[in-house]
Write a protein that holds these residues in place. Sequence first.
Motif, PDB file in Angstrom:
ATOM      1  N   VAL A 100      -3.532 -18.275  14.952  1.00  9.52           N
ATOM      2  CA  VAL A 100      -3.838 -17.034  14.236  1.00  9.52           C
ATOM      3  C   VAL A 100      -5.118 -16.357  14.736  1.00  9.52           C
ATOM      4  CG1 VAL A 100      -2.615 -17.692  12.145  1.00  9.52           C
ATOM      5  CG2 VAL A 100      -5.046 -18.230  12.359  1.00  9.52           C
ATOM      6  N   LYS A 101      -5.860 -16.967  15.650  1.00 11.50           N
ATOM      7  CA  LYS A 101      -7.121 -16.380  16.118  1.00 11.50           C
ATOM      8  C   LYS A 101      -6.939 -15.106  16.935  1.00 11.50           C
ATOM      9  CE  LYS A 101      -9.785 -20.616  15.854  1.00 11.50           C
ATOM     10  NZ  LYS A 101     -10.562 -21.621  16.568  1.00 11.50           N
ATOM     11  N   PRO A 102      -5.974 -15.031  17.850  1.00 14.51           N
ATOM     12  CA  PRO A 102      -5.829 -13.776  18.606  1.00 14.51           C
ATOM     13  C   PRO A 102      -5.418 -12.612  17.702  1.00 14.51           C
ATOM     14  CG  PRO A 102      -4.592 -15.554  19.653  1.00 14.51           C
ATOM     15  CD  PRO A 102      -5.046 -16.046  18.308  1.00 14.51           C
ATOM     16  N   ALA A 103      -5.614 -11.399  18.220  1.00 17.11           N
ATOM     17  CA  ALA A 103      -5.168 -10.199  17.496  1.00 17.11           C
ATOM     18  C   ALA A 103      -3.663 -10.304  17.268  1.00 17.11           C
ATOM     19  CB  ALA A 103      -5.498  -8.959  18.313  1.00 17.11           C
ATOM     20  N   PRO A 104      -3.160  -9.718  16.174  1.00 13.50           N
ATOM     21  CA  PRO A 104      -1.736  -9.855  15.846  1.00 13.50           C
ATOM     22  C   PRO A 104      -0.781  -9.556  17.001  1.00 13.50           C
ATOM     23  CG  PRO A 104      -2.878  -8.814  14.036  1.00 13.50           C
ATOM     24  CD  PRO A 104      -3.876  -8.954  15.159  1.00 13.50           C
TER      25      PRO A 104
ATOM     26  N   LYS B  14       3.157 -13.830  24.278  1.00 16.07           N
ATOM     27  CA  LYS B  14       2.269 -12.676  24.088  1.00 16.07           C
ATOM     28  C   LYS B  14       2.882 -11.379  24.603  1.00 16.07           C
ATOM     29  CE  LYS B  14      -1.690 -15.654  24.678  1.00 16.07           C
ATOM     30  NZ  LYS B  14      -2.716 -16.122  25.586  1.00 16.07           N
ATOM     31  N   GLU B  15       3.767 -11.477  25.580  1.00 14.53           N
ATOM     32  CA  GLU B  15       4.412 -10.294  26.159  1.00 14.53           C
ATOM     33  C   GLU B  15       5.649  -9.873  25.379  1.00 14.53           C
ATOM     34  OE1 GLU B  15       3.430 -12.953  28.396  1.00 14.53           O
ATOM     35  OE2 GLU B  15       1.568 -11.809  28.482  1.00 14.53           O
ATOM     36  N   GLY B  16       5.997 -10.642  24.346  1.00 13.07           N
ATOM     37  CA  GLY B  16       7.163 -10.297  23.539  1.00 13.07           C
ATOM     38  C   GLY B  16       8.476 -10.808  24.098  1.00 13.07           C
TER      39      GLY B  16
END
Length: 132
Positions: free
Chosen positions: A44-48, A78-80
């Motif tokens: 949960v640390k990175p931006a949503p 992260k790239e979806g």
Amino acid sequence: MALPGGQLRGRLLRRFNELGPYLREDKCGDKSFFFDCLAVCVNVKPAPEKREFLGWWLTLEAEENHFTYHYHYGLFDKEGNWQVRDIKAGEDQQSVEQTLQKFFPRLDALLQKMDVVLTPAAGAESLVAKSE
């Protein structure tokens, strides 16, 4: 365009949307439908928009008179993009599997109401026994 059971694609999209937030219309084709679930956040640390999730995805493919499905468990990066990954035993694995086991009977029941048969794709593992 008529699909199995004489269903129209637009009508199926509306009905699939009623199942909850699982349908990804932008990843659906003329004769295929894409569902997924981001069940567990990895960190949960990175931006949503940069977070990764464990979850599942399922694709329905229209055949002449039925739908076939195949599903995978893995990582939404992260790239979806989805990547097939083993989810280690424990709470994460259980959470991911439970969300699919709750979704699949609802999808199957919806298609049964429309007199459309749902079967695993060739080589795919059945979800029916797992969800009962």
